[in-house]
Design a protein around this motif. Sequence first.
Motif: not given
Lengths: 245, 245
Positions: A166, B188, A173, B21, B190, B17-19, B193, B186, A168-171
């Motif tokens: 998780f 969990f 995915g 948003g 995507l 941001e994370d995946a 979450l 990590d 490692d991911l950007d917006i």
Amino acid sequence: MHPYISRYHYNVEPFTEDALGNLSWGRLGNLILRCASLHAGEHGFGFDDMVKQGRVWVLSRLVIEMDEMPRTNDDLYIETWVGRAYRRFTDRHFSVLRADGTAYGHATSVWALIDLQTRQSADLEALPDGGLQPFVVADRPLPIAPPSRLPRLADSRPVATHKAAFTDLDINGHVNSIRLLEMILDRFTLEELRQQPPHRIEMAYSAEGYAGDELRIYMEPPVDGVRQFEIRKGEATTVVKGSIQ
Amino acid sequence: MHPYISRYHYNVEPFTEDALGNLSWGRLGNLILRCASLHAGEHGFGFDDMVKQGRVWVLSRLVIEMDEMPRTNDDLYIETWVGRAYRRFTDRHFSVLRADGTAYGHATSVWALIDLQTRQSADLEALPDGGLQPFVVADRPLPIAPPSRLPRLADSRPVATHKAAFTDLDINGHVNSIRLLEMILDRFTLEELRQQPPHRIEMAYSAEGYAGDELRIYMEPPVDGVRQFEIRKGEATTVVKGSIQ
């Protein structure tokens, strides 16, 4: 200042340094991408503008070359501008400056504009209203060598693997471009990085990584102080190739 | 504003941001620690001031509780103040606010002041000039529950391991507190979450991790929506325990 060169101010706040007391390469890389996005947004060709056209900017190459790294409490200024837009790619350059205008280092990047439906890249010379052409700053050349040709790696064994997760991911995915750079740095010990701090890092991105992908990291022995590396998912798919000097 | 409450402004720039948003938990945690350090520095008890005394602040507990996460382009304001200084610990609180003053969430932390020679913690009630006492803001209570007692984990098998490497380290060469939080996230997917975004994360730090340490991550099944976790180095040494809700 040229109207199409933007300048962003940052400060090396505590907890943003690496174990050597420098602004970490990961944060620097992230700041560079943030400035790219901010500048594009200011001139009407940012992430949101492109999504409205069903397109997205995809980073193809990133080169960062630093003579010195900013340290705790240092101010840094990142200037960025479009260097070229030609066929299916555009070059964006960066200077990382001190308050007095001297350079910590420079960076350059190559981007493609991908259609979200067809996955094809747009012809950047055939966009409406001249596309990026009016924003090209032709009279400010990049002060470092352009991206180099990266040789094919000898098909050796991976030196490490990493299961993408998780954080490692950007917006979008995708495994974020800078996390891939950090995975390469993590192949060196603190002592190696202290004695021979990286001077120039090149990344050539070719495929997206996703959560759950088993990323395999390959690295060649040094040749003239330069080490080639590659991160693959599965045996055959290159996610990124590059070199570290 | 109370003279001993400081307020720092940040913006959720692209690529932070994370995946999902949202501003990533890692960046939020890092911003919280940055504000702690900036505020302490402004009032004469920051990192540099303490190093001159041969001492260093060590984070013992961190609790972050968020009702909502800031999203791309959002402005956020972090306010921080000292809540208490008692025996060998001090509490520092945080509010993460929108421009209109409403809260995204809050955080609290507990710190000890460690002598670099003896590794003993200082008595914070016996420092010269009243120590931190004059800076305590007693009339602004923490709006979330304080750190909870964390139970001992059933001695289960690690769900993952991670070999600590260069980019995990902070300026002191320790695995950084926030990277440990990311290692938990990590675990969990995507999808997990997205469906059940973390609301409250507690971390209780007990030993430092160093480069090369083989970190073992343990996690219990959820009880009333809360999962206890632990990261150990070797079999027996707890680096951090905590819970995620």
